[in-house]
Structure formats: structure tokens, C-alpha cells
Design a protein around this motif. Structure first.
Motif, PDB file in Angstrom:
ATOM      1  N   UNK A 222      -2.903  52.660  49.555  1.00 48.67           N
ATOM      2  CA  UNK A 222      -3.743  53.473  48.738  1.00 48.67           C
ATOM      3  C   UNK A 222      -5.356  53.451  49.071  1.00 48.67           C
ATOM      4  N   UNK A 223      -5.588  52.611  50.055  1.00 50.81           N
ATOM      5  CA  UNK A 223      -7.022  52.554  50.267  1.00 50.81           C
ATOM      6  C   UNK A 223      -7.450  53.597  51.403  1.00 50.81           C
ATOM      7  N   UNK A 224      -6.257  54.237  52.250  1.00 51.06           N
ATOM      8  CA  UNK A 224      -6.570  55.188  53.149  1.00 51.06           C
ATOM      9  C   UNK A 224      -6.839  56.612  52.734  1.00 51.06           C
ATOM     10  N   UNK A 225      -7.803  57.134  53.392  1.00 51.73           N
ATOM     11  CA  UNK A 225      -8.071  58.611  53.058  1.00 51.73           C
ATOM     12  C   UNK A 225      -7.765  59.221  54.445  1.00 51.73           C
ATOM     13  N   UNK A 226      -7.200  60.412  54.218  1.00 48.56           N
ATOM     14  CA  UNK A 226      -6.823  61.494  55.164  1.00 48.56           C
ATOM     15  C   UNK A 226      -8.288  62.111  55.812  1.00 48.56           C
ATOM     16  N   UNK A 227      -8.375  62.289  56.954  1.00 45.85           N
ATOM     17  CA  UNK A 227      -9.341  63.086  57.733  1.00 45.85           C
ATOM     18  C   UNK A 227      -8.952  64.026  58.509  1.00 45.85           C
ATOM     19  N   UNK A 228      -8.529  65.354  57.708  1.00 49.30           N
ATOM     20  CA  UNK A 228      -8.111  66.577  58.324  1.00 49.30           C
ATOM     21  C   UNK A 228      -9.330  67.052  59.130  1.00 49.30           C
ATOM     22  N   UNK A 229      -9.175  67.750  60.178  1.00 46.49           N
ATOM     23  CA  UNK A 229     -10.236  67.979  60.963  1.00 46.49           C
ATOM     24  C   UNK A 229     -10.077  69.525  61.818  1.00 46.49           C
ATOM     25  N   UNK A 230     -10.740  70.455  61.936  1.00 47.33           N
ATOM     26  CA  UNK A 230     -10.410  71.694  62.588  1.00 47.33           C
ATOM     27  C   UNK A 230     -10.649  71.527  63.998  1.00 47.33           C
ATOM     28  N   UNK A 231     -10.203  72.411  64.924  1.00 47.35           N
ATOM     29  CA  UNK A 231     -10.159  72.409  66.398  1.00 47.35           C
ATOM     30  C   UNK A 231     -11.593  72.202  66.636  1.00 47.35           C
ATOM     31  N   UNK A 232     -11.881  71.523  67.538  1.00 46.48           N
ATOM     32  CA  UNK A 232     -13.231  71.625  68.138  1.00 46.48           C
ATOM     33  C   UNK A 232     -14.261  70.546  67.280  1.00 46.48           C
ATOM     34  N   UNK A 233     -13.321  69.915  66.294  1.00 48.56           N
ATOM     35  CA  UNK A 233     -14.270  68.716  65.641  1.00 48.56           C
ATOM     36  C   UNK A 233     -14.181  67.568  66.243  1.00 48.56           C
ATOM     37  N   UNK A 234     -15.238  66.461  65.991  1.00 51.36           N
ATOM     38  CA  UNK A 234     -15.341  65.184  66.566  1.00 51.36           C
ATOM     39  C   UNK A 234     -15.357  64.209  65.471  1.00 51.36           C
ATOM     40  N   UNK A 235     -14.452  63.099  65.582  1.00 51.38           N
ATOM     41  CA  UNK A 235     -14.600  62.139  64.545  1.00 51.38           C
ATOM     42  C   UNK A 235     -15.089  60.918  65.445  1.00 51.38           C
ATOM     43  N   UNK A 236     -16.229  60.222  65.083  1.00 51.38           N
ATOM     44  CA  UNK A 236     -16.810  59.151  65.395  1.00 51.38           C
ATOM     45  C   UNK A 236     -16.119  58.068  64.833  1.00 51.38           C
ATOM     46  N   UNK A 237     -15.680  56.818  65.638  1.00 45.72           N
ATOM     47  CA  UNK A 237     -14.701  56.003  65.117  1.00 45.72           C
ATOM     48  C   UNK A 237     -15.532  54.491  65.461  1.00 45.72           C
ATOM     49  N   UNK A 238     -15.809  53.795  64.473  1.00 44.41           N
ATOM     50  CA  UNK A 238     -16.445  52.482  64.697  1.00 44.41           C
ATOM     51  C   UNK A 238     -15.077  51.501  65.418  1.00 44.41           C
ATOM     52  N   UNK A 239     -15.726  50.540  66.329  1.00 45.99           N
ATOM     53  CA  UNK A 239     -14.534  50.050  67.009  1.00 45.99           C
ATOM     54  C   UNK A 239     -13.764  48.921  65.834  1.00 45.99           C
ATOM     55  N   UNK A 240     -14.369  48.594  64.783  1.00 42.16           N
ATOM     56  CA  UNK A 240     -13.553  47.887  63.555  1.00 42.16           C
ATOM     57  C   UNK A 240     -13.153  48.514  62.620  1.00 42.16           C
ATOM     58  N   UNK A 241     -13.146  49.835  62.321  1.00 40.95           N
ATOM     59  CA  UNK A 241     -12.914  50.515  61.306  1.00 40.95           C
ATOM     60  C   UNK A 241     -11.128  50.512  61.528  1.00 40.95           C
ATOM     61  N   UNK A 242     -10.740  50.305  60.049  1.00 35.86           N
ATOM     62  CA  UNK A 242      -9.186  50.336  60.216  1.00 35.86           C
ATOM     63  C   UNK A 242      -8.491  51.934  60.158  1.00 35.86           C
ATOM     64  N   UNK A 243      -7.691  52.221  61.064  1.00 36.50           N
ATOM     65  CA  UNK A 243      -7.411  53.733  60.761  1.00 36.50           C
ATOM     66  C   UNK A 243      -5.954  53.777  61.384  1.00 36.50           C
ATOM     67  N   UNK A 244      -5.307  55.024  60.994  1.00 39.38           N
ATOM     68  CA  UNK A 244      -3.761  55.264  61.487  1.00 39.38           C
ATOM     69  C   UNK A 244      -3.424  56.605  61.637  1.00 39.38           C
ATOM     70  N   UNK A 245      -2.469  57.137  62.325  1.00 43.81           N
ATOM     71  CA  UNK A 245      -1.981  58.393  61.709  1.00 43.81           C
ATOM     72  C   UNK A 245      -0.507  58.306  61.340  1.00 43.81           C
ATOM     73  N   UNK A 246      -0.254  59.515  60.585  1.00 45.73           N
ATOM     74  CA  UNK A 246       1.407  59.470  60.145  1.00 45.73           C
ATOM     75  C   UNK A 246       2.067  60.208  61.182  1.00 45.73           C
ATOM     76  N   UNK A 247       3.478  60.060  60.581  1.00 42.37           N
ATOM     77  CA  UNK A 247       4.454  61.008  61.668  1.00 42.37           C
ATOM     78  C   UNK A 247       4.084  62.459  61.538  1.00 42.37           C
ATOM     79  N   UNK A 248       4.187  63.171  62.667  1.00 38.05           N
ATOM     80  CA  UNK A 248       4.007  64.555  62.607  1.00 38.05           C
ATOM     81  C   UNK A 248       5.258  65.207  62.266  1.00 38.05           C
ATOM     82  N   UNK A 249       5.130  65.584  61.085  1.00 37.71           N
ATOM     83  CA  UNK A 249       6.502  66.381  60.425  1.00 37.71           C
ATOM     84  C   UNK A 249       6.266  67.690  60.483  1.00 37.71           C
ATOM     85  N   UNK A 250       5.352  68.263  61.232  1.00 37.84           N
ATOM     86  CA  UNK A 250       5.465  69.672  61.353  1.00 37.84           C
ATOM     87  C   UNK A 250       5.887  70.157  62.754  1.00 37.84           C
TER      88      UNK A 250
END
Length: 288
Positions: A222-250
Motif C-alpha cells: 500500500x506504500x507504493x505509488x505508481x509513476x506513469x510517464x509519457x514517452x521522452x520523460x525522465x525519472x531520476x532515481x535515488x540509489x536507495x529509494x525502494x521501487x519496483x515494476x509490475x507485470x506487463x499485462x498489456x
């Protein structure tokens, strides 16, 4: 300087990530996808993916082969396949371009298109805004994300530094990343508790090439929030931040190019990391 007080930087330090939409143009994204397509067309299946095995011993040699292939990929452009896409002779059971899960780990050094993107003026300018004094590029990957989920993790588990807090991921969406096709999810603020697990090189002669020290805690979904992003977008990711990605169901893919930068000033890169700079490829400076 006043940089540290900018709202964007404040947000990054608070959350451990920052979403910058439309950082790269559609044309830049297209050029990366075209380049990867031509790299895949010319791809050779590595020998360790190509032999039929019978005995346990040969099976171990195969594992060893794939582990060497991984461990020595830091200064090369190499192919990593989805499970079950090749038969024992190395023939593709599905279309070639759908068989690769990622390509790494030195696209930034040896491919002209990815090198140009990694060192582009806007990336260098962003590095300066973030206050990076001696940033070096440690690795890069092109991720196809056909299917698999990526379990919750911290990048510093794999790229350990003393002190911590010196690793920064740049994650570029080459197609729209949505909840359906496996966008990234983050636990905001989770970059402030250090790391609980490290992946280290195993002692020589061990049956695996790397091992994990410590354990990944159970994270609250429940603590995770999704970060959808459009083509060309950049996500900066701190080395210690907890992240994941779900199954690609599309039905659609979710290509991304990502690279990691280390602030080299006053920083020690762990000798136990799987990835090590080599005489052929010392970590190149981000600034040109």
C-alpha cells in the motif's frame, strides 16, 4: 548556491525520485529505438545459450558460463534473454526482438547514439543543477520489459558505495509507461533508511558468481505509488529509494533506456560490486 533550494530539488530529496516529463524529444526516443533494432538484428546468441546439456556438471559449466557473461559485461554490449525463449541450440522460439529482456552494460560508452544521449547537454545541465561535482557513468541498460515484474529493490543493493547516497539512476521512457504495461512504482521517502541487502561477488570457486548479504524486508504494497510517464520523460532515481515494476499485462512493450551515475568526489566504489571499472573502460565522466 541557490540550486539546493529549487522546488524540484526539494521534491527529489524529499521523495527520492523526480519525474521530468518531456525531457527527451520524440525524435531522440525514435533514434534510440531504431539503434536498438539494428543492434538486435545483428545480435549473436552467446555460446552459453547454445549448447545441449546432459550431465549436472555440464549444467554447472553452463551456469558458470552465463555468470561470467554477466560479470564481464560491464565494459561490453551484451544480450540478456527472457527465460524459455531459446532452445538448447540457441534458436529463437519466439521473434528475436521479443526474446531479449535487456542489453547492457556499456551502451553509453560504445554506442554512438546512446553515448550522445547519456552525455547530452541537458543531462549534464541536470547533473550540475543536482550539485554533482565529479559524476561518472557506471553502467547503462536498454530494457525491453516484455513481461516480467521487477521485485521491490534499491539500486544501491547492486551498486554499493562508501558513503551511501552517491548513486543516481536516470530512467528514460522510450514509450509511454502506464500501469497496464508495467510503469515504475516507488515508496516515497524510502531512500533515507540505508540499505538492507547487498549483492556481492562470490568467493572464486563458488557455484554462483554473486551472492546476497542481508535480506530484503517485506514492503507494504500500500506504500507504493505508481509513476506513469509519457514517452521522452525522465525519472531520476535515488540509489536507495525502494521501487519496483509490475507485470506487463498489456499488448504493448515498454522500452526504456537507463543509466547510473556516481558522484565520484570523496566516494569509494565497492570492490565487491559485480560491476567493476576495467583498464579498457574506467568509469567515464558525465561532463564532457
Amino acid at each position: 548556491s541557490g540550486e539546493e533550494h529549487s522546488p524540484l530539488l526539494f521534491q527529489f530529496h524529499k521523495d527520492g525520485f523526480l519525474v521530468l516529463e518531456q525531457f527527451f524529444s520524440a525524435e531522440e526516443c525514435a533514434s534510440m529505438r531504431r539503434q536498438i533494432q539494428s543492434i538486435v538484428e545483428e545480435m549473436e546468441v552467446p555460446p552459453h545459450c547454445r549448447t545441449a546439456f546432459s550431465t549436472r556438471e555440464e549444467e554447472q559449466l553452463r551456469e558458470q558460463g552465463s555468470s561470467d557473461y554477466f560479470l564481464t559485461s560491464g565494459d561490453k554490449i551484451r544480450f540478456f534473454f527472457e527465460k524459455g525463449v531459446l532452445d538448447e541450440k540457441g534458436n529463437f522460439l519466439i521473434p528475436k526482438e521479443k526474446s531479449v529482456s535487456k542489453i547492457g552494460h556499456a551502451l553509453h560508452a560504445y554506442d554512438p547514439v546512446f553515448k550522445q544521449i547519456t552525455h547530452s547537454p541537458k543531462v549534464q545541465e541536470l547533473g550540475r543543477k543536482l550539485g554533482l561535482e565529479r559524476p561518472v557513468v557506471v553502467q547503462s541498460m536498454y530494457i525491453f520489459k516484455s513481461l516480467l515484474a521487477v521485485t521491490p529493490h534499491q539500486d544501491a543493493t547492486f551498486l554499493h558505495t562508501e558513503p551511501l547516497g552517491r548513486i543516481l539512476g536516470f530512467w528514460i521512457a522510450l514509450e509511454d509507461a502506464t500501469q497496464e504495461n508495467g510503469c515504475l512504482w516507488f515508496i516515497p521517502g524510502s531512500h533515507t533508511n540505508g540499505i538492507s541487502r547487498r549483492m556481492v561477488r562470490a568467493a572464486s570457486g563458488a557455484s554462483t558468481c554473486v551472492e546476497f548479504v542481508g535480506s530484503e524486508p517485506a514492503y507494504d504494497d500500500k506504500q507504493f505509488i505508481p509513476l506513469p510517464i509519457n514517452k521522452g520523460g525522465l525519472i531520476l532515481i535515488h540509489g536507495e529509494v525502494v521501487h519496483k515494476s509490475e507485470l506487463n499485462s498489456s499488448e504493448s512493450s515498454r522500452h526504456a533506456f537507463t543509466f547510473h551515475v556516481m558522484e565520484a568526489k570523496g566516494t569509494t566504489w565497492s570492490k565487491e560490486n559485480w560491476l567493476q571499472p576495467t583498464p579498457e573502460l574506467p568509469f567515464p565522466s558525465l561532463y564532457t
